[in-house]
Design a protein around this motif. Structure first.
Motif, PDB file in Angstrom:
ATOM      1  N   GLU A 241       0.835  -1.199   0.000  1.00  0.00           N
ATOM      2  CA  GLU A 241       0.000   0.000   0.000  1.00  0.00           C
ATOM      3  C   GLU A 241       0.872   1.253   0.000  1.00  0.00           C
ATOM      4  N   ASP A 242       0.263   2.359  -0.405  1.00  0.00           N
ATOM      5  CA  ASP A 242       0.960   3.659  -0.482  1.00  0.00           C
ATOM      6  C   ASP A 242       2.267   3.515  -1.245  1.00  0.00           C
ATOM      7  N   ALA A 243       2.180   2.910  -2.410  1.00  0.00           N
ATOM      8  CA  ALA A 243       3.383   2.679  -3.213  1.00  0.00           C
ATOM      9  C   ALA A 243       3.996   3.980  -3.719  1.00  0.00           C
ATOM     10  N   GLN A 244       3.273   5.080  -3.636  1.00  0.00           N
ATOM     11  CA  GLN A 244       3.843   6.363  -4.072  1.00  0.00           C
ATOM     12  C   GLN A 244       5.001   6.793  -3.189  1.00  0.00           C
ATOM     13  N   TRP A 245       5.135   6.175  -1.994  1.00  0.00           N
ATOM     14  CA  TRP A 245       6.225   6.522  -1.079  1.00  0.00           C
ATOM     15  C   TRP A 245       7.398   5.546  -1.158  1.00  0.00           C
ATOM     16  N   LEU A 246       7.394   4.637  -2.096  1.00  0.00           N
ATOM     17  CA  LEU A 246       8.470   3.650  -2.159  1.00  0.00           C
ATOM     18  C   LEU A 246       9.786   4.288  -2.603  1.00  0.00           C
ATOM     19  N   ASP A 247      10.874   3.748  -2.080  1.00  0.00           N
ATOM     20  CA  ASP A 247      12.198   4.215  -2.483  1.00  0.00           C
ATOM     21  C   ASP A 247      12.592   3.552  -3.800  1.00  0.00           C
ATOM     22  N   PRO A 248      13.565   4.113  -4.522  1.00  0.00           N
ATOM     23  CA  PRO A 248      13.954   3.567  -5.838  1.00  0.00           C
ATOM     24  C   PRO A 248      14.427   2.116  -5.785  1.00  0.00           C
ATOM     25  N   ILE A 249      15.089   1.725  -4.694  1.00  0.00           N
ATOM     26  CA  ILE A 249      15.605   0.354  -4.626  1.00  0.00           C
ATOM     27  C   ILE A 249      14.458  -0.642  -4.472  1.00  0.00           C
ATOM     28  N   THR A 250      13.428  -0.289  -3.707  1.00  0.00           N
ATOM     29  CA  THR A 250      12.267  -1.172  -3.601  1.00  0.00           C
ATOM     30  C   THR A 250      11.559  -1.297  -4.938  1.00  0.00           C
ATOM     31  N   TRP A 251      11.490  -0.201  -5.690  1.00  0.00           N
ATOM     32  CA  TRP A 251      10.912  -0.273  -7.036  1.00  0.00           C
ATOM     33  C   TRP A 251      11.740  -1.206  -7.920  1.00  0.00           C
ATOM     34  N   ALA A 252      13.047  -1.140  -7.788  1.00  0.00           N
ATOM     35  CA  ALA A 252      13.908  -2.034  -8.569  1.00  0.00           C
ATOM     36  C   ALA A 252      13.655  -3.489  -8.196  1.00  0.00           C
ATOM     37  N   PHE A 253      13.427  -3.754  -6.911  1.00  0.00           N
ATOM     38  CA  PHE A 253      13.104  -5.119  -6.484  1.00  0.00           C
ATOM     39  C   PHE A 253      11.798  -5.591  -7.122  1.00  0.00           C
ATOM     40  N   ILE A 254      10.766  -4.733  -7.088  1.00  0.00           N
ATOM     41  CA  ILE A 254       9.477  -5.116  -7.678  1.00  0.00           C
ATOM     42  C   ILE A 254       9.645  -5.389  -9.169  1.00  0.00           C
ATOM     43  N   LEU A 255      10.426  -4.554  -9.843  1.00  0.00           N
ATOM     44  CA  LEU A 255      10.669  -4.746 -11.268  1.00  0.00           C
ATOM     45  C   LEU A 255      11.316  -6.098 -11.533  1.00  0.00           C
ATOM     46  N   THR A 256      12.203  -6.515 -10.647  1.00  0.00           N
ATOM     47  CA  THR A 256      12.881  -7.815 -10.802  1.00  0.00           C
ATOM     48  C   THR A 256      11.960  -8.970 -10.435  1.00  0.00           C
ATOM     49  N   ALA A 257      11.315  -8.870  -9.278  1.00  0.00           N
ATOM     50  CA  ALA A 257      10.524  -9.996  -8.773  1.00  0.00           C
ATOM     51  C   ALA A 257       9.268 -10.243  -9.591  1.00  0.00           C
ATOM     52  N   ALA A 258       8.692  -9.197 -10.172  1.00  0.00           N
ATOM     53  CA  ALA A 258       7.448  -9.352 -10.924  1.00  0.00           C
ATOM     54  C   ALA A 258       7.670  -9.654 -12.397  1.00  0.00           C
ATOM     55  N   ASN A 259       8.924  -9.672 -12.837  1.00  0.00           N
ATOM     56  CA  ASN A 259       9.238  -9.926 -14.243  1.00  0.00           C
ATOM     57  C   ASN A 259       9.147 -11.418 -14.540  1.00  0.00           C
ATOM     58  N   PRO A 260       8.193 -11.833 -15.370  1.00  0.00           N
ATOM     59  CA  PRO A 260       8.054 -13.270 -15.641  1.00  0.00           C
ATOM     60  C   PRO A 260       9.152 -13.825 -16.539  1.00  0.00           C
ATOM     61  N   HIS A 261       9.920 -12.953 -17.194  1.00  0.00           N
ATOM     62  CA  HIS A 261      10.960 -13.402 -18.125  1.00  0.00           C
ATOM     63  C   HIS A 261      12.357 -13.114 -17.586  1.00  0.00           C
ATOM     64  N   LYS A 262      12.469 -12.952 -16.275  1.00  0.00           N
ATOM     65  CA  LYS A 262      13.756 -12.589 -15.696  1.00  0.00           C
ATOM     66  C   LYS A 262      14.743 -13.742 -15.806  1.00  0.00           C
ATOM     67  N   GLN A 263      16.001 -13.390 -15.761  1.00  0.00           N
ATOM     68  CA  GLN A 263      17.072 -14.363 -15.688  1.00  0.00           C
ATOM     69  C   GLN A 263      17.990 -13.951 -14.555  1.00  0.00           C
ATOM     70  N   LEU A 264      18.452 -14.922 -13.810  1.00  0.00           N
ATOM     71  CA  LEU A 264      19.332 -14.613 -12.687  1.00  0.00           C
ATOM     72  C   LEU A 264      20.604 -13.959 -13.174  1.00  0.00           C
ATOM     73  N   THR A 265      20.990 -12.895 -12.508  1.00  0.00           N
ATOM     74  CA  THR A 265      22.245 -12.249 -12.868  1.00  0.00           C
ATOM     75  C   THR A 265      23.396 -12.955 -12.186  1.00  0.00           C
ATOM     76  N   ASN A 266      24.576 -12.789 -12.744  1.00  0.00           N
ATOM     77  CA  ASN A 266      25.764 -13.435 -12.177  1.00  0.00           C
ATOM     78  C   ASN A 266      26.250 -12.594 -11.006  1.00  0.00           C
ATOM     79  N   ILE A 267      25.722 -12.892  -9.802  1.00  0.00           N
ATOM     80  CA  ILE A 267      25.979 -12.013  -8.661  1.00  0.00           C
ATOM     81  C   ILE A 267      27.183 -12.452  -7.848  1.00  0.00           C
ATOM     82  N   VAL A 268      27.799 -13.545  -8.194  1.00  0.00           N
ATOM     83  CA  VAL A 268      28.998 -13.961  -7.481  1.00  0.00           C
ATOM     84  C   VAL A 268      30.079 -14.228  -8.520  1.00  0.00           C
ATOM     85  N   ASN A 269      31.201 -13.574  -8.331  1.00  0.00           N
ATOM     86  CA  ASN A 269      32.285 -13.753  -9.288  1.00  0.00           C
ATOM     87  C   ASN A 269      32.699 -15.213  -9.384  1.00  0.00           C
ATOM     88  N   ALA A 270      32.959 -15.632 -10.599  1.00  0.00           N
ATOM     89  CA  ALA A 270      33.474 -16.968 -10.899  1.00  0.00           C
ATOM     90  C   ALA A 270      32.447 -18.070 -10.632  1.00  0.00           C
TER      91      ALA A 270
END
Length: 545
Positions: A241-270
């Motif tokens: 609720e009250d999504a108008q107050w969300l910070d940019p990083i939370t919006w980035a999380f929603i963009l990632t988590a709600a994306n049905p075509h997402k692919q895991l990024t390589n978050i650990v070197n090697a």
């Protein structure tokens, strides 16, 4: 009253053993203070009965989806049926039915002006979602915590993973979800802020840049949701609720988590992302599918929406249903007011209220209540001698809130002023500590109950604190702050900041950061540049750590 209080105590003892969500002190304190007079009169007894029964109903309703037999009353009902929203509710119900199919999921966006009825609509949708088997987790944006990363996700993950205030049990729960994956546990300290894990930093977590840390944390949170979808037996609905107050990083999380075509990024070197994930990759030949995960965002229209919001609502990639909530029709506005005040309305009054409220139900209800208080509407009918056009009535939500606050008693107004400085959600303990008038401090809890009955405050049932309230509408916070002089606000900010500093000193090291952002806000409001800079550096140091 005694029977109801005894039943409340039994219920709370049971819930304390069963889930630990509510504390006995919350209800004991409300009921005992609400009926503390030894020889109550008729009116006092009525108030005590109302308070006890009201809190009992909320408690029973809150645990209604946990195999308790309760009435049809829901925690999300506010005393009247949903009026004029049949189409919108049907859309939400249809989407929820479709998205609960394993592997489906999706994103719903409910958008409308303040007071138009978004929360009531969504609460009915949440009740429906629970009835058809969803596990619902609720978070809320906050103007006070707008700059705090992942703020609404703390309550969401607490609910999804059944977390507690004990870091040890939370770590065990996390290991269960991620299947005790060693690679994951090396990165788990990034989740300390969100899940109360109290994990020490590792060489890997300290060596990453700030951008990499954000990316890793988002991927970790997303993967945990995916893991929960594999081990859960119910579809998951995440409501913000009250999504108008969300910070940019939370919006980035929603963009990632709600994306049905997402692919895991390589978050650990090697290490490639496929090997990193502790959850099985979907097998086309497998009969097991993860449960669906759906998001429901509730927001006001934004002048400059973040790019993530535009992407979610405009892109064809996201299976998004955008549902605008418009003002009510004259007929529905008339019915909302009639049910709110409990009196029949002549067509003349109904048309007048619609013109003034422009179909905003919250404003129309308050205007109707004002006409009742002024004697213009009564059980005997309408006062024909009154000229409606000459009445000084609020013409907007802001002026309505101001008019309602002006009718409060001085002690109630002072409580709201102090509470507005603390934040949208506040505990009675902090309020009592920083309340400036010693002679009326003992009346705080009684007046909090009265303010709840007036529809200004509402109790926070899932709070871990003994007694916690939140403002029902953010406009009350803004208006109460503006009613104070700058010097008054400065002194209150200073009192809250000093109290929080004492609290921080008594917290374990891994939990201190929870109050850092609040200390920055309150020392800035107090105008103390030295303390403000000091706590800003502490926030930055914690982020680097």
């Amino acid at each position: 009253c005694n029977a109801l209080k005894a039943l409340c105590c039994v219920i709370l003892q049971l819930t304390k053993l069963q889930e630990g969500k509510l504390r006995l002190k919350k209800l004991e304190r409300c009921t005992l203070r609400g009926t503390k007079k030894t020889t109550p009169g008729k009116n006092d007894l009525s108030t005590a009965q109302h308070t006890t029964k009201h809190l009992l109903t909320r408690t029973l309703s809150f645990y209604g989806d946990r195999k308790y037999s309760v009435t049809e009353t829901s925690i999300f009902d506010y005393g009247h049926d949903l009026i004029g929203r049949d189409v919108e509710l049907a859309v939400l119900e249809r989407c929820l039915k479709h998205q609960r199919i394993p592997g489906k999921g999706g994103l719903l966006v409910v958008e409308g002006e303040g007071g138009v009825g978004k929360t009531t609509l969504v609460n009915h949708a949440i009740r429906f979602a629970k009835e058809i088997g969803y596990k619902v987790a609720l978070g809320k944006g906050d103007s006070v915590h707008q700059k705090e990363s992942f703020y609404p996700l703390k309550e969401i993950y607490t609910s999804l993973m059944d977390l507690t205030t004990d870091p040890c049990s939370n770590r065990l729960r996390l290991k269960t979800v991620i299947k005790d994956n060693t690679k994951w546990m090396r990165l788990a300290p990034f989740l300390n802020d969100i899940m109360t894990l109290s994990l020490p930093a590792t060489h890997l977590t300290t060596s990453l840049s700030n951008e990499a840390r954000v990316s890793v944390t988002i991927n970790l949170l997303d993967q945990i949701i995916q893991g929960l979808s594999y081990i859960s037996t119910h579809p998951i609905l995440i409501v913000i609720e009250d999504a108008q107050w969300l910070d940019p990083i939370t919006w980035a999380f929603i963009l990632t988590a709600a994306n049905p075509h997402k692919q895991l990024t390589n978050i650990v070197n090697a290490e490639n992302a496929q090997n990193f994930s502790p959850f099985p990759n979907p097998n086309p030949n497998s009969t097991h599918h993860p449960c669906s995960v759906s998001f429901l965002l509730v927001t006001r229209p934004m002048m400059k929406p973040p790019i993530e919001y535009t992407t979610i609502t405009k892109s064809l990639i996201f299976p998004t249903t955008h549902l605008p909530v418009n003002p009510l029709s004259p007929t529905h506005t008339h019915e909302v007011v009639r049910r709110h005040i409990g009196l029949s309305l002549p067509p003349k009054i109904g048309s007048f209220l619609f013109e003034r409220a422009q179909g905003i139900p919250l404003l129309a209800m308050e205007l109707g209540q004002f006409l009742v208080e002024q004697g213009i509407i009564s059980p005997q009918g309408i006062n024909e001698s009154s000229d409606l056009n000459k009445l000084s009535l609020p013409s907007s939500m802001e002026t309505m809130v101001v008019a309602k606050i002006d009718r409060l008693q001085p002690t109630q107004l002072m409580i709201l002023k102090v509470a507005s400085i603390i934040g949208t959600t506040f505990s009675a303990k902090i309020l009592e500590e920083v309340y400036p008038l010693q002679e009326s401090k003992h009346l705080i809890v009684d007046n909090l109950i009265q303010l709840e009955r007036l529809g200004i405050l509402e109790p926070v049932l899932y709070s871990r604190i003994s007694l916690e309230y939140s403002f029902k509408h953010t406009l009350y916070v803004q208006v109460c702050e503006n009613l104070m002089l700058f010097e008054q606000r400065r002194h209150l900010h200073q009192a809250v900041a000093k109290y929080l500093e004492n609290v921080v000193n008594g917290l374990p090291f891994m939990l201190k950061h929870i109050k850092y952002q609040l200390l920055v806000k309150h020392w800035e409001g107090a105008g103390d540049e030295e303390r403000f800079t000091y706590w800003q550096k502490r926030v930055a140091a914690w982020s680097r750590w």
